[in-house]
Design a protein around this motif. Structure first.
Motif, PDB file in Angstrom:
ATOM      1  N   GLY A   1       0.815  -1.208   0.000  1.00 17.06           N
ATOM      2  CA  GLY A   1       0.000   0.000   0.000  1.00 17.06           C
ATOM      3  C   GLY A   1       0.848   1.258   0.000  1.00 17.06           C
ATOM      4  O   GLY A   1       1.873   1.342   0.638  1.00 17.06           O
ATOM      5  N   ARG A   2       0.418   2.258  -0.734  1.00 13.82           N
ATOM      6  CA  ARG A   2       1.156   3.506  -0.800  1.00 13.82           C
ATOM      7  C   ARG A   2       0.914   4.330   0.447  1.00 13.82           C
ATOM      8  O   ARG A   2      -0.084   4.192   1.124  1.00 13.82           O
ATOM      9  CB  ARG A   2       0.713   4.294  -2.035  1.00 13.82           C
ATOM     10  N   ASP A   3       1.842   5.229   0.775  1.00 14.89           N
ATOM     11  CA  ASP A   3       1.665   6.103   1.917  1.00 14.89           C
ATOM     12  C   ASP A   3       0.412   6.933   1.718  1.00 14.89           C
ATOM     13  O   ASP A   3       0.167   7.471   0.646  1.00 14.89           O
ATOM     14  CB  ASP A   3       2.877   7.035   2.079  1.00 14.89           C
ATOM     15  N   LYS A   4      -0.374   7.070   2.774  1.00 17.67           N
ATOM     16  CA  LYS A   4      -1.637   7.821   2.703  1.00 17.67           C
ATOM     17  C   LYS A   4      -1.531   9.142   3.458  1.00 17.67           C
ATOM     18  O   LYS A   4      -2.523   9.726   3.812  1.00 17.67           O
ATOM     19  CB  LYS A   4      -2.772   6.966   3.299  1.00 17.67           C
ATOM     20  N   GLY A   5      -0.330   9.625   3.715  1.00 20.34           N
ATOM     21  CA  GLY A   5      -0.161  10.852   4.473  1.00 20.34           C
ATOM     22  C   GLY A   5       0.523  10.576   5.787  1.00 20.34           C
ATOM     23  O   GLY A   5       0.607   9.451   6.259  1.00 20.34           O
ATOM     24  N   VAL A   6       0.993  11.651   6.409  1.00 24.99           N
ATOM     25  CA  VAL A   6       1.813  11.504   7.597  1.00 24.99           C
ATOM     26  C   VAL A   6       1.057  10.867   8.750  1.00 24.99           C
ATOM     27  O   VAL A   6       1.637  10.160   9.565  1.00 24.99           O
ATOM     28  CB  VAL A   6       2.384  12.883   8.008  1.00 24.99           C
ATOM     29  N   ALA A   7      -0.241  11.074   8.855  1.00 22.08           N
ATOM     30  CA  ALA A   7      -0.991  10.586  10.012  1.00 22.08           C
ATOM     31  C   ALA A   7      -0.951   9.086  10.152  1.00 22.08           C
ATOM     32  O   ALA A   7      -1.015   8.553  11.260  1.00 22.08           O
ATOM     33  CB  ALA A   7      -2.443  11.051   9.937  1.00 22.08           C
ATOM     34  N   THR A   8      -0.854   8.367   9.063  1.00 22.74           N
ATOM     35  CA  THR A   8      -0.916   6.912   9.115  1.00 22.74           C
ATOM     36  C   THR A   8       0.457   6.259   9.076  1.00 22.74           C
ATOM     37  O   THR A   8       0.553   5.043   9.005  1.00 22.74           O
ATOM     38  CB  THR A   8      -1.771   6.381   7.946  1.00 22.74           C
ATOM     39  N   LEU A   9       1.507   7.057   9.137  1.00 28.08           N
ATOM     40  CA  LEU A   9       2.859   6.493   9.166  1.00 28.08           C
ATOM     41  C   LEU A   9       3.199   6.012  10.573  1.00 28.08           C
ATOM     42  O   LEU A   9       2.747   6.582  11.565  1.00 28.08           O
ATOM     43  CB  LEU A   9       3.886   7.547   8.753  1.00 28.08           C
ATOM     44  N   PRO A  10       4.050   4.975  10.698  1.00 32.34           N
ATOM     45  CA  PRO A  10       4.572   4.620  12.021  1.00 32.34           C
ATOM     46  C   PRO A  10       5.387   5.785  12.565  1.00 32.34           C
ATOM     47  O   PRO A  10       6.122   6.444  11.827  1.00 32.34           O
ATOM     48  CB  PRO A  10       5.463   3.403  11.742  1.00 32.34           C
ATOM     49  N   VAL A  11       5.269   6.052  13.841  1.00 33.40           N
ATOM     50  CA  VAL A  11       5.910   7.217  14.422  1.00 33.40           C
ATOM     51  C   VAL A  11       7.434   7.149  14.300  1.00 33.40           C
ATOM     52  O   VAL A  11       8.110   8.180  14.228  1.00 33.40           O
ATOM     53  CB  VAL A  11       5.463   7.391  15.890  1.00 33.40           C
ATOM     54  N   GLU A  12       7.976   5.949  14.252  1.00 37.45           N
ATOM     55  CA  GLU A  12       9.430   5.838  14.162  1.00 37.45           C
ATOM     56  C   GLU A  12       9.968   6.365  12.834  1.00 37.45           C
ATOM     57  O   GLU A  12      11.157   6.652  12.697  1.00 37.45           O
ATOM     58  CB  GLU A  12       9.872   4.392  14.374  1.00 37.45           C
ATOM     59  N   ARG A  13       9.066   6.554  11.839  1.00 38.27           N
ATOM     60  CA  ARG A  13       9.504   7.114  10.561  1.00 38.27           C
ATOM     61  C   ARG A  13       9.790   8.607  10.678  1.00 38.27           C
ATOM     62  O   ARG A  13      10.533   9.169   9.868  1.00 38.27           O
ATOM     63  CB  ARG A  13       8.417   6.891   9.506  1.00 38.27           C
ATOM     64  N   LEU A  14       9.179   9.278  11.663  1.00 36.89           N
ATOM     65  CA  LEU A  14       9.328  10.727  11.777  1.00 36.89           C
ATOM     66  C   LEU A  14      10.028  11.182  13.052  1.00 36.89           C
ATOM     67  O   LEU A  14      10.427  12.337  13.150  1.00 36.89           O
ATOM     68  CB  LEU A  14       7.955  11.408  11.712  1.00 36.89           C
ATOM     69  N   MET A  15      10.163  10.303  14.029  1.00 40.16           N
ATOM     70  CA  MET A  15      10.710  10.737  15.319  1.00 40.16           C
ATOM     71  C   MET A  15      12.189  11.124  15.186  1.00 40.16           C
ATOM     72  O   MET A  15      12.907  10.687  14.283  1.00 40.16           O
ATOM     73  CB  MET A  15      10.572   9.618  16.351  1.00 40.16           C
ATOM     74  N   THR A  16      12.639  11.973  16.110  1.00 43.29           N
ATOM     75  CA  THR A  16      14.058  12.298  16.227  1.00 43.29           C
ATOM     76  C   THR A  16      14.743  11.168  16.991  1.00 43.29           C
ATOM     77  O   THR A  16      14.401  10.895  18.148  1.00 43.29           O
ATOM     78  CB  THR A  16      14.249  13.628  16.990  1.00 43.29           C
ATOM     79  N   ARG A  17      15.659  10.487  16.318  1.00 45.79           N
ATOM     80  CA  ARG A  17      16.354   9.381  16.957  1.00 45.79           C
ATOM     81  C   ARG A  17      17.511   9.903  17.817  1.00 45.79           C
ATOM     82  O   ARG A  17      18.051  10.961  17.571  1.00 45.79           O
ATOM     83  CB  ARG A  17      16.882   8.397  15.909  1.00 45.79           C
ATOM     84  N   ASP A  18      17.862   9.128  18.843  1.00 48.49           N
ATOM     85  CA  ASP A  18      18.962   9.504  19.748  1.00 48.49           C
ATOM     86  C   ASP A  18      18.809  10.938  20.235  1.00 48.49           C
ATOM     87  O   ASP A  18      19.699  11.782  20.052  1.00 48.49           O
ATOM     88  CB  ASP A  18      20.316   9.332  19.046  1.00 48.49           C
ATOM     89  N   PRO A  19      17.684  11.262  20.847  1.00 50.69           N
ATOM     90  CA  PRO A  19      17.493  12.634  21.336  1.00 50.69           C
ATOM     91  C   PRO A  19      18.496  12.979  22.433  1.00 50.69           C
ATOM     92  O   PRO A  19      19.064  12.084  23.078  1.00 50.69           O
ATOM     93  CB  PRO A  19      16.060  12.611  21.876  1.00 50.69           C
ATOM     94  N   VAL A  20      18.702  14.262  22.633  1.00 49.23           N
ATOM     95  CA  VAL A  20      19.634  14.721  23.657  1.00 49.23           C
ATOM     96  C   VAL A  20      19.138  14.251  25.022  1.00 49.23           C
ATOM     97  O   VAL A  20      17.965  14.406  25.369  1.00 49.23           O
ATOM     98  CB  VAL A  20      19.765  16.254  23.631  1.00 49.23           C
ATOM     99  N   ALA A  21      20.046  13.654  25.790  1.00 47.97           N
ATOM    100  CA  ALA A  21      19.686  13.117  27.098  1.00 47.97           C
ATOM    101  C   ALA A  21      20.799  13.399  28.091  1.00 47.97           C
ATOM    102  O   ALA A  21      21.963  13.606  27.708  1.00 47.97           O
ATOM    103  CB  ALA A  21      19.421  11.613  27.018  1.00 47.97           C
ATOM    104  N   CYS A  22      20.452  13.428  29.363  1.00 45.89           N
ATOM    105  CA  CYS A  22      21.450  13.581  30.420  1.00 45.89           C
ATOM    106  C   CYS A  22      21.023  12.759  31.620  1.00 45.89           C
ATOM    107  O   CYS A  22      19.881  12.292  31.708  1.00 45.89           O
ATOM    108  CB  CYS A  22      21.631  15.055  30.786  1.00 45.89           C
ATOM    109  N   ALA A  23      21.951  12.588  32.563  1.00 45.50           N
ATOM    110  CA  ALA A  23      21.690  11.784  33.756  1.00 45.50           C
ATOM    111  C   ALA A  23      20.866  12.585  34.766  1.00 45.50           C
ATOM    112  O   ALA A  23      20.865  13.819  34.735  1.00 45.50           O
ATOM    113  CB  ALA A  23      23.007  11.347  34.378  1.00 45.50           C
ATOM    114  N   PRO A  24      20.173  11.911  35.687  1.00 51.05           N
ATOM    115  CA  PRO A  24      19.338  12.612  36.672  1.00 51.05           C
ATOM    116  C   PRO A  24      20.116  13.576  37.563  1.00 51.05           C
ATOM    117  O   PRO A  24      19.550  14.563  38.044  1.00 51.05           O
ATOM    118  CB  PRO A  24      18.724  11.469  37.495  1.00 51.05           C
ATOM    119  N   ASP A  25      21.421  13.293  37.787  1.00 52.58           N
ATOM    120  CA  ASP A  25      22.191  14.162  38.692  1.00 52.58           C
ATOM    121  C   ASP A  25      22.883  15.308  37.950  1.00 52.58           C
ATOM    122  O   ASP A  25      23.667  16.055  38.538  1.00 52.58           O
ATOM    123  CB  ASP A  25      23.227  13.341  39.473  1.00 52.58           C
ATOM    124  N   THR A  26      22.623  15.459  36.658  1.00 50.55           N
ATOM    125  CA  THR A  26      23.190  16.576  35.900  1.00 50.55           C
ATOM    126  C   THR A  26      22.666  17.899  36.458  1.00 50.55           C
ATOM    127  O   THR A  26      21.457  18.036  36.687  1.00 50.55           O
ATOM    128  CB  THR A  26      22.800  16.466  34.412  1.00 50.55           C
TER     129      THR A  26
END
Length: 606
Positions: free
Chosen positions: A133-158
């Protein structure tokens, strides 16, 4: 054997080729070739590579499965071969000529070019190609297709200052808090403003002190529409994508264009902001138009029903909030759950309500009037919004279905220990429970305990299998379509009770046999295949059959809405083309075959 004198004219009488422009139809007729095939000859058999789509011009072709069971007899204007082409697999069926036949063969490249360049042909065959099936628009895409991978993160004691510097230097609006690989929370610019500048937290203090712990998250297999709905309903701008406790990515408002896929999100937002059931009803009245739009833009059936169900979920949660505003805070924790089609996330344009309440075991008799009032407020509000009161009284307003957790444990234990007719019926409904609003921990343990106990009790499982066979596909003598014989819906097929429900029942049984957690029917079938409860070949056939039946049901409802009628589940087979009737019959045969396999109790079915 005479071929129709004008191949172009003949193809113009066969759906979906009748939708082609004259030039495209002439090109197709010029590229197609004809084959004369004798009685007993095989066009292709199980395991062959299929390179053409075949249209029967004259004669008859028998289609059998891998065990030799006849699935259908195809006559003039019927097509076959598209199944293997669309799945990209070797043939799982055998096509044998039963009466001297002349076939029109359309090669694979031409077939796919038709799909890629002609929307009507694509829509027609999309229901037969789950992976193409062809893409039917952004709403029906799996979220992992658009998410920002490896987002900025830090430890709790930062230190807060260091976290703020990362956000400033990278020009981002949030930072995730992780303890090693474990996701713990999130800090946004709003948190920095409200909790540091206004709230007075020292910049040298640990960032854990201002983070939002255990924020709302979604799994990587969620849809982008799920993110939109969550943001709109809950008023948040950041959704971490988490599996288990591991951070996979993040989606923010700046990652999405709000103009995309806002049709369902707009309704969710309107419902979430509604100040009364009447205001909510004005939003839910647009659901038929939304269903029509989703179907006409080519969304898969499980996407359409999930988006429609999201609105019911939001309405339920909003009504719970309004109820508490009127009645005061609940005296003890509670959980509102949906069952039926809402529980399975399979609502269409025709839905009543099926729900219940699980209360904390700390509840007292003095507390029960509160929950009776809450149930009545929510149930009546849902009815006002078009989710009609359940004719069978399977609602939280029924005192039987508004009980402490200990009583619910006794219910399930009793149904499993003594699987009489009522127990089978109730268990079938209650195994589709899904938490909607409240304390979800009240259900987590109950679900796991019940699945384990049910799977261990072979007598209960056998009764549930027998119960699942009560709804039969509408097949008559010689496996033809059997319509309703009398009454208001005479000469029609009930695509719900005799089409979708038999597959729903099979999926539920497989959930019990495999101790599987999914509630959605398609997810259940996929999980059963992965767990070996369903064989790969049988499971693939059943998924295809379910997709076809469910898609035809939605197409039928969309056509009724477009014609200004109220949608229902009753299809007149004369409204279908020969091709559609043939494949609908094939789908029913697959369901019937899988029911027979389930009833035989011979290991992994299919």
């Amino acid at each position: 054997m005479p071929l129709p004198p004008d191949l172009t004219q003949f193809l113009a009488s066969v759906h979906p080729y009748d939708s082609l422009p004259d030039a495209a139809l002439a090109d197709l007729a010029g590229q197609a070739r004809t084959l004369d095939v004798a009685v007993g000859d095989t066009v292709f058999e199980v395991g062959d590579t299929v390179r053409h789509l075949y249209v029967v011009a004259e004669g008859e072709v028998e289609i059998t499965d891998g065990t030799g069971v006849q699935l259908s007899i195809l006559g003039t204007r019927n097509s076959f071969g598209e199944r293997a082409l669309l799945r990209g697999d070797a043939a799982s069926r055998t096509a044998t000529v039963q009466a001297p036949a002349r076939l029109i063969a359309i090669d694979a490249d031409t077939f796919f070019e038709l799909i890629d360049t002609h929307a009507a042909v694509a829509r027609f065959f999309d229901r037969r190609r789950p992976e193409r099936g062809r893409d039917k628009g952004v709403a029906t895409l799996p979220v992992e297709r658009l998410m920002t991978r490896d987002p900025v993160a830090c430890a709790p004691d930062t230190p807060i200052r260091d976290a703020a510097r990362q956000m400033h230097d990278r020009r981002i609006s949030s930072v995730c808090i992780c303890d090693g690989d474990a996701f713990r929370g999130i800090v946004t610019l709003r948190d920095m403003t409200g909790r540091v500048i206004v709230g007075g937290h020292a910049p040298e203090a640990p960032v854990a002190g201002i983070m939002t712990a255990a924020p709302l998250t979604l799994a990587p297999d969620a849809l982008v529409s799920d993110v939109l709905h969550l943001m709109v309903e809950r008023g948040i701008g950041h959704v971490p994508i988490v599996a288990g406790d591991r951070l996979h990515g993040i989606v923010t408002q700046t990652d999405l264009t709000r103009a995309q896929a806002m049709s369902s999100a707009d309704l969710v937002g309107s419902v979430a902001r509604a100040a009364s059931a009447d205001e909510m009803a004005r939003a839910t009245a647009q659901i038929p138009a939304l269903l029509l739009q989703l179907v006409e833009t080519g969304n898969r059936h499980e996407v359409v029903t999930r988006l429609i169900t999201d609105i019911a979920d939001t309405a339920t949660r909003r009504l719970l909030t309004l109820a508490e505003a009127r009645l005061g805070p609940a005296p003890v924790p509670y959980l509102w759950l949906a069952c039926g089609s809402q529980g399975r996330q399979e609502q269409t344009g025709v839905s009543d309500q099926d729900n219940c309440l699980i209360l904390s075991d700390d509840v007292t008799e003095a507390d029960m009037p509160y929950f009776a009032a809450l149930a009545r407020f929510v149930s009546d509000g849902l009815d006002r919004c078009g989710y009609y009161h359940c004719p069978g009284d399977m609602m939280a307003t029924n005192p039987r279905w508004c009980q402490p957790l200990r009583v619910w444990r006794d219910y399930f234990a009793g149904w499993i220990a003594k699987p009489d007719h009522e127990a089978q019926m109730l268990a079938s409904v209650m195994f589709d429970l899904r938490p909607i609003g409240g304390d979800a921990s009240l259900f987590a343990g109950l679900q796991a305990e019940t699945l384990a106990a049910a799977a261990k009790n072979s007598i209960f499982t056998a009764h549930m299998i027998a119960n699942s066979l009560k709804h039969q596909p509408p097949l008559g003598l010689l496996r033809g379509l059997a319509t309703i014989r009398s009454g208001e819906h005479r000469n029609r097929l009930d695509l719900k009770m005799n089409g979708v429900v038999p597959v729903v029942d099979l999926g539920r049984v497989q959930t019990l046999q495999g101790r599987l957690r999914p509630v959605n029917t398609r997810a259940r079938l996929e999980a059963a295949i992965a767990a070996g409860v369903l064989s790969k070949s049988g499971g693939a056939d059943l998924l295809d059959a379910y997709d076809l039946i469910a898609t035809m049901r939605l197409d039928h409802q969309a056509a009724q809405i477009k014609a200004g009628k109220a949608p229902d589940n009753f299809l007149d087979p004369s409204d279908l083309s020969d091709f559609e009737r043939s494949h609908l019959r094939d789908a029913f045969v697959v369901v019937k075959t899988m029911q027979s396999a389930a009833g035989s109790g011979k290991g992994a079915i299919g």
